[in-house]
Design a protein around this motif. Structure first.
Motif, PDB file in Angstrom:
ATOM      1  N   ALA A 236       0.832  -1.148   0.023  1.00  0.00           N
ATOM      2  CA  ALA A 236      -0.021   0.010  -0.160  1.00  0.00           C
ATOM      3  C   ALA A 236       0.987   1.208   0.100  1.00  0.00           C
ATOM      4  O   ALA A 236       0.510   2.247  -0.473  1.00  0.00           O
ATOM      5  CB  ALA A 236      -0.830  -0.109   1.133  1.00  0.00           C
ATOM      6  N   ASP A 239       3.648   3.538  -3.727  1.00  0.00           N
ATOM      7  CA  ASP A 239       3.839   4.841  -4.610  1.00  0.00           C
ATOM      8  C   ASP A 239       4.362   5.797  -3.935  1.00  0.00           C
ATOM      9  O   ASP A 239       5.049   7.017  -4.706  1.00  0.00           O
ATOM     10  CB  ASP A 239       2.347   5.122  -5.057  1.00  0.00           C
ATOM     11  CG  ASP A 239       1.544   4.232  -6.146  1.00  0.00           C
ATOM     12  OD1 ASP A 239       2.548   3.518  -6.768  1.00  0.00           O
ATOM     13  OD2 ASP A 239       0.288   4.547  -6.269  1.00  0.00           O
ATOM     14  N   ARG A 258      -0.677   9.345  -0.544  1.00  0.00           N
ATOM     15  CA  ARG A 258      -0.501   8.427  -1.446  1.00  0.00           C
ATOM     16  C   ARG A 258      -0.450   7.001  -1.253  1.00  0.00           C
ATOM     17  O   ARG A 258      -0.437   6.247  -2.121  1.00  0.00           O
ATOM     18  CB  ARG A 258       1.173   8.918  -2.364  1.00  0.00           C
ATOM     19  CG  ARG A 258       1.044  10.280  -2.568  1.00  0.00           C
ATOM     20  CD  ARG A 258       2.397  10.793  -3.208  1.00  0.00           C
ATOM     21  NE  ARG A 258       2.607   9.749  -4.632  1.00  0.00           N
ATOM     22  CZ  ARG A 258       3.668   9.515  -5.054  1.00  0.00           C
ATOM     23  NH1 ARG A 258       4.723  10.138  -4.478  1.00  0.00           N
ATOM     24  NH2 ARG A 258       3.810   8.814  -6.109  1.00  0.00           N
ATOM     25  N   TRP A 259      -0.693   6.820  -0.102  1.00  0.00           N
ATOM     26  CA  TRP A 259      -0.856   5.357   0.328  1.00  0.00           C
ATOM     27  C   TRP A 259      -2.148   4.662  -0.056  1.00  0.00           C
ATOM     28  O   TRP A 259      -3.167   5.377  -0.174  1.00  0.00           O
ATOM     29  CB  TRP A 259      -0.583   5.158   1.804  1.00  0.00           C
ATOM     30  CG  TRP A 259       0.758   5.423   2.485  1.00  0.00           C
ATOM     31  CD1 TRP A 259       1.928   5.653   1.888  1.00  0.00           C
ATOM     32  CD2 TRP A 259       1.153   5.122   3.940  1.00  0.00           C
ATOM     33  NE1 TRP A 259       3.053   5.799   2.563  1.00  0.00           N
ATOM     34  CE2 TRP A 259       2.596   5.314   3.626  1.00  0.00           C
ATOM     35  CE3 TRP A 259       0.601   4.853   4.842  1.00  0.00           C
ATOM     36  CZ2 TRP A 259       3.247   5.643   5.133  1.00  0.00           C
ATOM     37  CZ3 TRP A 259       1.235   4.837   6.085  1.00  0.00           C
ATOM     38  CH2 TRP A 259       2.544   4.969   5.969  1.00  0.00           C
ATOM     39  N   ASP A 260      -2.247   3.685  -0.414  1.00  0.00           N
ATOM     40  CA  ASP A 260      -3.545   2.951  -1.129  1.00  0.00           C
ATOM     41  C   ASP A 260      -4.509   2.554   0.309  1.00  0.00           C
ATOM     42  O   ASP A 260      -4.290   1.459   1.056  1.00  0.00           O
ATOM     43  CB  ASP A 260      -2.943   1.467  -1.637  1.00  0.00           C
ATOM     44  CG  ASP A 260      -4.225   1.153  -2.460  1.00  0.00           C
ATOM     45  OD1 ASP A 260      -5.301   1.150  -2.187  1.00  0.00           O
ATOM     46  OD2 ASP A 260      -4.067   0.139  -3.398  1.00  0.00           O
ATOM     47  N   ALA A 263      -6.243  -0.909   0.082  1.00  0.00           N
ATOM     48  CA  ALA A 263      -5.525  -2.045   0.165  1.00  0.00           C
ATOM     49  C   ALA A 263      -5.160  -2.065   1.700  1.00  0.00           C
ATOM     50  O   ALA A 263      -5.157  -3.098   2.421  1.00  0.00           O
ATOM     51  CB  ALA A 263      -3.971  -2.023  -0.458  1.00  0.00           C
TER      52      ALA A 263
END
Length: 402
Positions: A236, A239, A258-260, A263
């Motif tokens: 996660a 990016d 910017r972490w998912d 997820a």
């Protein structure tokens, strides 16, 4: 038609290999045939165009190549006839090709092979890693890993092991090696040991895909859920781990927006459901640590004391030098850099870490916090000489001169 990307070929490779091994056996010879089929694709597709069914094309060419190899080895005529008559496996009811990847994974982890060879062979056949990358993952010399993989393939060939999913009663015996294989594939994808990029997204994505398959097969197994959660919670952050020019960004400086989030939510749900079922294993503990990192709104808000305690539980379950290194860093964050550095210095005598850049990079960071820039510069420089990943190498050299 456009040429198939390398990532797609990597995804198709274990499917083609699995299809050939399922039908004919001859693991090592089939692997050679698949490599020749891939070479034929690289030579012919740019000029002739990509076939409508790349997987079927590769299987058909691989079958012909396997025929040639078996003839070269003076194989029995009936096996040559089987190869000549063979057709790709049928498609399942939803129209998608049958995928033999998971069965291939279990074959590579067969009890007839020593545990270390199970892991190495699966990384080679299913994960697509080079021998150099596998050797680095095991912290051994490349020549030793080459011999290990060669012996493993010879064992597969000589034993006549069936290409079939193991019976339910046999699966627990293979599960530990299977999960370790997937963990190493993911690790190589998330933090590439060599090459021009920090990540090898196709490897981490493949590891997550296979982990999902195993989870669907064993949804009540806590360690399977823990491994999938660990992968999701770690991936996660991918990016945010690099700047626009590919330079690594430490976690303390990452843009957490910017972490998912999807997820992270999935990973937290998996580990939250798995932990109460017990018993708690290493992958669940690592997933719990990853969840604490991902749930913290800022780096300073990270629950380092709890992370330290979880690492101590991990150390009680496994003799893993990288776990010991991560524990030392957690101690530094929760109890002070001096205590962390003392633990790192004890690890310098461990031959498994002596040539690992992570030990020296961690020491450099703590030395800098303790006000010893000269020693920190030397440690950063040493770390840079030990890594073969180019972006990481540039980052460590920049830290040494900063």
């Amino acid at each position: 038609m456009t040429f198939v990307p390398d990532s797609d070929l990597r995804r198709l490779t274990p499917q083609v290999l699995g299809a050939l091994v399922r039908r004919y056996g001859h693991f090592d010879t089939a692997e050679d045939a698949v490599q020749e089929a891939l070479l034929a694709a690289a030579t012919r597709w740019p000029s002739e165009g990509v076939p409508d069914d790349p997987r079927g094309w590769l299987i058909a060419v691989g079958a012909r190549k396997l025929t040639d190899l078996l003839r070269a080895e003076q194989a029995r005529r009936r096996r040559e006839d089987r190869v000549a008559r063979w057709e790709p496996p049928p498609r399942v009811t939803d129209g998608t090709p049958a995928d033999d990847t998971l069965i291939l994974l279990y074959l590579c982890c067969h009890p007839a092979l020593p545990p270390v060879s199970q892991v190495a062979l699966t990384l080679r056949a299913v994960g697509g890693l080079t021998t150099t990358e596998i050797a680095r993952a095991f912290l051994v010399q490349e020549s030793a890993m080459t011999r290990r993989i060669t012996r493993a393939k010879a064992t597969i060939k000589q034993s006549g092991l069936p290409f079939a999913a193991p019976a339910a009663a046999e699966r627990p015996d293979r599960l530990t090696s299977v999960l370790h294989v997937l963990y190493l594939i993911f690790t190589e994808g998330y933090a590439a040991t060599t090459g021009p990029a920090l990540h090898r997204v196709e490897l981490s994505a493949e590891a997550i895909r296979l982990a999902r398959m195993v989870f669907q097969l064993l949804p009540e197994d806590g360690e399977v859920a823990g491994l999938l959660a660990l992968m999701l919670l770690t991936d996660a952050r991918r990016d945010a781990r690099t700047a626009s020019d590919g330079t690594p960004v430490p976690m303390a400086e990452q843009d957490r927006t910017r972490w998912d989030a999807a997820a992270i939510a999935e990973g937290i749900a998996l580990i939250t459901a798995a932990l109460p079922r017990g018993p708690v294993g290493p992958y669940q503990l690592q997933a719990a640590i990853a969840a604490l990192h991902d749930e913290a709104p800022t780096y300073d808000a990270t629950d380092w004391p709890q992370i330290t305690l979880l690492y101590e539980q991990l150390l009680a379950r496994t003799d893993n030098p990288v776990i010991a290194l991560n524990h030392a860093v957690a101690v530094a964050m929760s109890r002070g850099p001096r205590q962390g550095l003392d633990l790192l210095d004890k690890l310098r005598s461990d031959p498994r870490l002596a040539q690992d850049h992570r030990l020296h990079a961690a020491r450099a960071h703590l030395l800098n916090l303790l006000g010893d820039p000269e020693a920190a510069r030397a440690a950063f420089g040493r770390a840079a000489t030990l890594t073969t990943n180019l972006p990481l190498q540039r980052y460590l050299r920049a830290q040494a001169t900063a």
